[in-house]
Structures are given as structure tokens and as C-alpha cells.
Scaffold this active site. Structure first.
Site, short mmCIF file in Angstrom:
data_model
loop_
_atom_site.label_atom_id
_atom_site.label_comp_id
_atom_site.label_asym_id
_atom_site.label_seq_id
_atom_site.Cartn_x
_atom_site.Cartn_y
_atom_site.Cartn_z
CE LYS A 33 -1.68 0.95 4.04
NZ LYS A 33 -0.97 2.19 4.34
CG ASP A 224 -1.75 5.59 4.22
OD1 ASP A 224 -2.44 4.60 3.65
OD2 ASP A 224 -0.84 5.69 4.89
CD GLU A 225 -3.60 2.47 7.20
OE1 GLU A 225 -4.64 1.94 6.86
OE2 GLU A 225 -2.51 1.68 7.43
CD GLN A 255 -4.91 -4.38 7.23
OE1 GLN A 255 -3.99 -3.98 8.05
NE2 GLN A 255 -4.68 -4.42 5.94
NE ARG A 626 -1.00 -7.05 10.82
CZ ARG A 626 -0.93 -6.34 9.72
NH1 ARG A 626 -0.10 -5.57 9.54
NH2 ARG A 626 -1.95 -6.53 8.82
#
Length: 763
Positions: A33, A224-225, A255, A626
């Protein structure tokens, strides 16, 4: 630039070069990303876009700094002119320039959380409100939530529904506190973090010329995010992008795990509704994890209904199946995790930093930390303090220290007025001066304050006497009560627990959970290492109760914590411990996820709706992804909660994993429960008929000699003269102290000292 594009896969290239119009990039875990965002900006600048016309919003300063450095390496110093930073830093920059329209100077102060809490404490004092009812952190959380949803102090006070909520919560004055807070911040030319968003919205709403200015300036916007944006952030971005609509949002709905901070997953789910002509690019190739991990995570997240469908895949190796560790207690869970790390590290010649242990709540770290220390495995707490260094833990330990040793001046200073009991700074200074002049400890001086200390009024003397009498009474019980019994008594009678329970914010709940875990540590300490005496006839070991007192507990804790140091954690070789929330965006070769139990993960506070359960499942998805090489999940059948043993069921999320990706020894063998139900495995069925006393000579006669202790191993079948046939469960100890735990069909489970037990091997 073509050479740069050649470093991207096909999906990444498409997301980079299509720079016009609204674009949504759904970036699966480990799919590159940040790389796409970096290259997209670099590509735009290489195509002649003015960097001053580019706005890139991130959630961390670290992410913004790294991206800007990467872009600079790709195309040169022109990248430094991009408006790139966190939401708060970019909006603060705008407010420095335009804030005069709202009545703020360009030099306004930005309050941090402590500044805000201190201001609220002052307001509470001025309004004569009880801080135990109007807990400052809880009030600040209420104000923050309102401003994140763009509710002003005036609107708050005019909203009957909000006022009713405050009345029910026994805090009817919250709205008035909000008004005072707003007024005093403004008078001090200060904004808190929420004001940076709230006031930027005011600027864009009330001053069309400002909105037009920044709409014209920011011709290309990247976020972002995006799944982590709240309502205020969403609205600002939507207004700024309204003119050119060259907006690119990057994120992963799978997420989205920060609803408790105000993040709204609907922002990313509804992006196509906001921009009907939006193009969607899916980054589905995972470069981080093995096939097993990727596929297992896919099988978990597929259970969620609210999501943007994608199928993450990888060309990486197949990898090892996911392990599941079952433990009887959380202490055993910690020990098994530590043992597994030690064994894996030795066998594969790995570093400590290759391992991460994730958990749902900070309080879980205590048992894990203790287990790692016992094996001398160095570790660090990421994004937080070591368990025994947290303020709430140090506060309660200070009470314990002063009770055990009344001459401990540091402990006295920490707790004399915590929880607040009306003993102020001036009084403490007088006690310290008197102590210095007489050579006595602070506690001894305070215990006779009427004699040693001058100028203290009667009311304050009474409060000091109540405190010192309480500590003295506890001190007399140190050698007689167990660490657990006395510790719980201190925590309650000092009102420390009452103080913590009054704070119902997320931070307050975490502090209470940590204190609960210290109580659990006391319980565990008080019950373990009982003295065992063997019966010389049968070899059976009988436990004798031994009182393990508070002074012994403090001695053990001090030995555990003396090794802690303040070295540069970034360069150290240590196992990393953190909450799953803190782990987002990070990666490790080997990941352990502890506490996979119902009511812990998923949290018992997230069982009220489908949306809450789905967020918890997304959190589990984040935990799984993760890992690069191996995932190990663990759960404990029992945990202490406030000193009481609770029974636990395995987490429903274990059932979500396709058993194809589980280690064979941990695959579910019982009939599967219904979807979403907890994982259950068949337990041995024993007769409910009460055991009767075994008559002498009922066991078959066997003249074979007793087996040598080295042949008594877990899993072998043995025979005892009185207890009959059984199976060895475990063996521990050395030399003449070797003990075996054996389950006998007729007599149940027994622990035997082998030098007396005379066990015989049977086929």
C-alpha cells in the site's frame, strides 16, 4: 519513470498511473500500500503536476516522513513541496494561516491530553463538582466524541437527547463543563487536537472564500488508511475534493479496527456512493506472508457480511500450519509461549526480535512477561510501558511497599494524597521539613504530625491520622495474611479501586484491567509453590499450605524488574509484546496471539451487535496478517478475574479458521459447532459413580520389580500397588526428587514421588 513502474505489479501500476478522477485503492494486508501511494505521487510529479497542488494525508508523522523521503529519492527535492502530513498537522498549518477568521492568533497553543485534563480539573474545582463523579478523563472523552462528530458546545447543550444521556450517567453538568472548557481554551488562545479538525470544518463551512482557496490549491488529494477516518475528517476531505474530484483513497475495510476512536468504516464502504464514477483497484497479492497464513486469514474475514469482496493471494512458500496452544491457566499459557519461542529460536538460529506476542488487552502481558523473564528472554513492550512500570501498577505497589516498609519515603510521597484525601502540597512540605530536622522517616513524622509538624489545621491532621493509622494496621498483618488477602484489602480500603472504577473511558478501563491483573498475580503467587510431603508407604505427595506474604511478593517483583533498562529499543534484540491494535501496520516473522477466549477475544464489551463482532473479527484478521512465516494461537481454560477463577471457552474465531490450515494435532476432531459458535472439543467422559475405597489386594498380583525412574515418561502405562493401572501425564524434577503425575482409572489423578511410588511398566 518507466523504470520505476517496472518495479510494480500490474494492479499496482494501474493504481499509480490513473491519476484523474475519484479512485479507491483497496489494499489487502502486505500488498504494498505505501509503495503505491509513494509511486503514485512520484508519477504525478513526473508528469508535470505542481507539488504545491498535491495534498497527502496520513495518520502518523512517521508514515508521512518515510513517504516523502522515498518520493525524494525517486524524483528529487521537488517532492518536499508536497503538502504531506497527518490530518492534524496539515489542518494546524491551515489554521495558523486562516485562524484569525475564527478569532485565533497564528501563534495559538495546541493542548495535549494532559493540558486538557488539567483544565477540566480546574473547571471542576471552580464549579465545586466532585472529580470522582465527573472524572476528568471521562469528561474529556465525552467532549472529544462530540467534537469529532462536529457537535459544538452550544449544540451539545441544546440537544435534549444528549442531556438526558448525561443525566442518566449521573453527570448532568457535562454540557456546562463543555461550555466552560470551550471558553477557557479560546481565552487562552489554545486548541486541543479535536479543535484542529472541528475548527477546520468551521472555516470551510462559514468562510466560502477559504473553502474556494483550498479547493483550488489542492487539485490532487490522497488519503492513507481511509477506513480509519472519522466523520470530521471525512467531511473535510469531501469538501476539499468537491471542485476537482481528483481524490485517491487507499485502505482496507478488513483492517478497520478503530471504531472506539470514532473511525467509521462506512466512509470506505460508501465511497462509490459519494463518487458514482469512482474506479476501484484491488491490491490482492500479499508479499509478506506464507500461503497458509494468507488463506487462513481469508477464511476468517469471509465470515463478515459488511465488506468489499477481495481474494488476497501470494506467491510465497506454503509455510507451516497454524498452531493452537491449549493451556490450563493464563500462567501456563505464558510459560508455553515462552517455551515455544525459546525452542524455535534455538532450533532455527533466530533472533528474539523475530518474535511478536500480541494480545487483546494490555493486562494480559503480566503472565507473559513473567514467563519470558524466567527463561531470560529479553522483551520490550511496544507502544506502552512494561506491566510493572505502568502508573496504576506502581501506585498500588507503592501502597504495598509502604505497608511492608513504613520507612520507604518514595512510596509515601507517591500515595499520601492518592487517591485524593485533601492533604495538599504545603502540608507535605511541612512534613518533609519536620522529617529532615528530626531525622525520622516521612511516615513516622506524619504518624505524630501533631507533635512534630507545626501549622497544620485540625481537619488536615485528622486526614493524615486516618491515612497513617490505615497503613499501620495493614503493617501489623504483613506476616500473618497471604499476599493476596492483604493486597486485596489494601486495594479496597485505600479507595484506589474505587478511583479507577470511576473512570469509564477506554484508558480508564485499561487501567482497571491492569490493576485486576496485579490482583491475579497476587492470587497466583499466594497459591503456588506449596510444600509437598511424600507418604513413605505409597509415594503420594501431599501439599501443605504455606502462607506466602506480601513482603515475599515484593521481593520477587523487585528481582523481576531490576533487569529492565532504557536502552534504545529500536536497535535491541528483544521479543516484542503489544496489543493487536498497536500492531497494525507492522510485521514479524513469528507471531503469537494470546488469549483466544470468548469474552476476551472477542471482548465481552463487543457482543451487543453484528457490527461490533465484525470489528473484533477484523482485529483478528489484522493479528493473523502480521506474521510472515508462522502463527501460533493460544488460549487458557481458566483465568483469574479479581482473584476469582473463571472458566473460559475457546474463542469463536478459532472456529472461523478453515481447519485445512491448522496443525494436524490441533485440528477439530469433534463435530463442528454452528457457525459463529465457540470451538468445542470432546472431553473424556468419566463415570459419575462415586469412587469407592480400593480394598487391599484387589489389584492383580505382579511380582515384577519397580521400573527405573528414567523409564517413567509421559504417555507410558504404569501400575501402582494400591491405585491400579494408570497413564503418566507428566514428569518433572531430577534425581531423588523426580515426580510423576499419573491418571489412574480407579483413583483419578495423583502426583507421586517415584522413589517411593514403585511404579511398574505395563503393556
Amino acid at each position: 519513470m518507466q523504470d520505476i513502474l517496472s518495479q510494480l505489479n500490474q494492479a499496482q501500476q494501474e493504481a499509480v498511473i490513473n491519476t484523474r478522477g475519484p479512485v479507491m485503492v483497496i489494499a489487502g494486508a502486505g500488498s504494498g500500500k505505501t509503495r503505491v501511494l509513494t509511486y503514485r505521487i512520484a508519477y504525478m510529479l513526473s508528469q508535470g503536476v505542481d507539488p504545491f497542488n498535491v495534498l497527502a494525508l496520513t495518520f502518523t508523522n512517521k508514515a508521512a516522513k518515510e513517504m516523502k523521503e522515498r518520493i525524494t529519492k525517486l524524483i528529487g527535492n521537488e517532492a518536499r513541496n508536497v503538502w504531506m502530513g497527518t490530518f492534524h498537522s496539515i489542518f494546524a498549518r491551515i489554521l495558523r494561516s486562516e485562524g484569525h477568521l475564527l478569532g485565533y492568533p497564528s501563534s495559538f497553543t495546541i493542548y495535549d491530553t494532559d493540558d486538557s485534563k488539567n483544565l477540566i480539573k480546574t473547571i471542576l474545582r471552580d464549579l465545586s463538582l466532585d472529580p470522582k463523579v465527573y472524572v476528568p478523563s471521562a469528561i474529556l472523552g465525552r467532549i472529544s466524541s462530540a467534537k469529532s462528530n462536529l457537535v459544538s458546545a452550544e449544540e451539545y447543550n441544546n440537544n435534549s437527547e444528549i442531556k438526558e444521556q448525561d443525566r442518566i450517567a449521573n453527570r448532568p453538568m457535562t454540557g456546562e463543563i463543555f461550555m466552560h472548557y470551550k471558553t477557557r481554551c479560546f481565552r487562552a488562545a489554545a486548541m486541543d487536537f479535536d479543535d484542529l479538525l472541528f475548527n477546520t470544518n468551521l472555516l470551510l463551512r462559514d468562510f466560502p472564500e477559504v473553502l474556494h482557496k483550498y479547493q483550488s490549491k489542492f487539485q490532487y488529494i490522497l488519503v492513507d488508511e481511509y477506513q480509519d477516518t472519522n466523520f470530521a475528517q471525512y467531511l473535510i476531505v469531501k469538501k476539499l475534493a468537491a471542485r476537482h474530484e481528483n481524490i485517491c483513497v487507499v485502505g482496507d475495510d478488513a483492517q478497520s479496527i478503530y471504531a472506539f476512536r470514532g473511525a467509521n468504516i462506512q466512509n470506505i464502504l460508501n465511497f462509490r456512493k459519494d463518487y458514482s464514477d469512482a474506479r476501484t483497484y484491488k491490491l490482492e497479492q500479499n508479499y509478506r506472508s506464507t500461503k497458509v497464513i494468507v488463506n487462513a486469514a481469508n477464511s476468517v474475514i469471509a465470515r463478515n457480511k459488511e465488506q468489499i469482496k477481495k481474494e488476497v493471494w501470494t506467491d510465497n512458500d506454503e509455510g507451516q500450519p497454524i498452531k493452537v496452544i491449549k493451556a490450563a491457566t493464563d500462567v501456563e499459557e505464558g510459560a508455553k509461549i515462552a517455551d515455544s519461542i525459546f525452542e524455535t529460536k534455538m532450533n532455527l538460529h533466530l533472533y528474539n526480535k523475530d518474535f511478536a506476542i500480541l494480545y487483546r488487552t494490555n493486562a494480559q502481558s503480566r503472565a507473559i512477561e513473567d514467563a519470558l523473564r524466567r527463561l531470560n528472554i529479553p522483551y520490550r513492550i511496544y507502544g506502552g510501558l512494561s506491566f510493572y512500570k505502568r502508573k496504576e501498577i506502581k501506585d498500588l505497589l507503592a501502597y504495598f511497599r509502604l505497608v511492608v516498609n513504613p520507612k520507604d519515603d518514595e512510596a509515601f510521597n507517591r500515595i499520601i494524597n492518592y487517591p485524593a484525601r485533601g492533604i495538599g502540597k504545603t502540608t507535605l512540605e511541612k512534613i518533609e521539613m519536620a522529617a529532615m530536622s528530626t531525622g525520622r522517616s516521612l511516615f513516622e513524622t506524619a504518624s505524630a504530625a501533631a507533635h512534630y509538624v507545626q501549622g497544620i489545621n485540625g481537619g488536615t491532621l485528622t486526614k493524615i491520622e486516618e491515612f497513617t493509622s490505615m497503613i499501620a494496621a495493614f503493617h501489623l498483618q504483613v506476616g500473618h495474611k497471604s499476599a493476596f488477602d492483604l493486597g486485596v484489602k489494601i486495594a479496597n480500603q485505600s479507595n484506589l479501586l474505587k478511583e479507577l472504577k470511576a473512570d469509564d473511558t477506554d484508558e480508564g478501563v485499561a487501567r482497571l484491567e491492569n490493576t485486576e491483573e496485579l490482583i491475579n498475580a497476587l492470587k497466583d503467587f499466594s497459591e503456588k509453590e506449596q510444600t509437598l510431603f511424600p507418604n513413605e508407604e505409597t509415594g503420594e505427595l501431599t501439599a501443605k499450605e504455606v502462607t506466602r506474604t506480601l513482603d515475599l511478593f515484593l521481593q520477587e517483583i523487585s528481582l523481576l524488574t531490576d533487569a529492565d533498562n532504557d536502552e534504545d529499543e529500536g536497535e535491541s534484540d528483544k521479543v516484542v509484546l503489544m496489543t493487536i491494535h498497536a500492531a497494525k501496520g507492522l510485521e514479524f516473522p513469528y507471531v503469537f496471539v494470546a488469549g483466544m477466549e470468548e469474552n476476551l477475544f472477542p471482548s465481552m464489551m463487543a457482543l451487543n451487535s453484528r457490527s461490533e463482532i465484525e470489528e473484533e473479527r477484523r482485529l483478528f484478521y489484522v493479528a493473523l496478517t502480521r506474521a510472515e512465516k508462522q502463527v501460533t494461537l493460544s488460549y487458557a481454560e481458566t483465568r483469574y478475574r479479581w482473584g476469582n477463577m473463571t472458566m473460559n471457552e475457546p474463542s469463536r474465531f478459532l472456529e472461523d479458521i478453515d481447519e485445512t490450515y491448522l496443525e494436524k494435532t490441533t485440528r477439530r476432531v469433534a463435530q463442528k459447532s454452528s457457525p459463529g459458535m465457540p470451538l468445542m472439543t470432546k472431553a473424556p467422559v468419566f463415570s459419575k459413580k462415586p469412587l469407592t475405597k480400593i480394598e487391599k489386594n484387589t489389584a492383580p498380583v505382579n511380582d515384577e520389580p519397580a521400573a527405573p525412574p528414567e523409564l517413567i515418561q509421559p504417555g507410558v502405562h504404569v501400575e501402582h500397588e494400591r491405585f491400579g493401572r494408570g497413564k503418566v501425564i507428566s514428569v518433572e524434577g531430577t534425581g531423588p526428587n523426580i515426580k510423576a503425575t499419573v491418571f489412574f482409572a480407579a483413583a483419578g489423578q495423583k502426583q507421586l514421588l517415584l522413589k517411593f511410588a514403585k511404579l511398574r511398566l505395563v503393556n
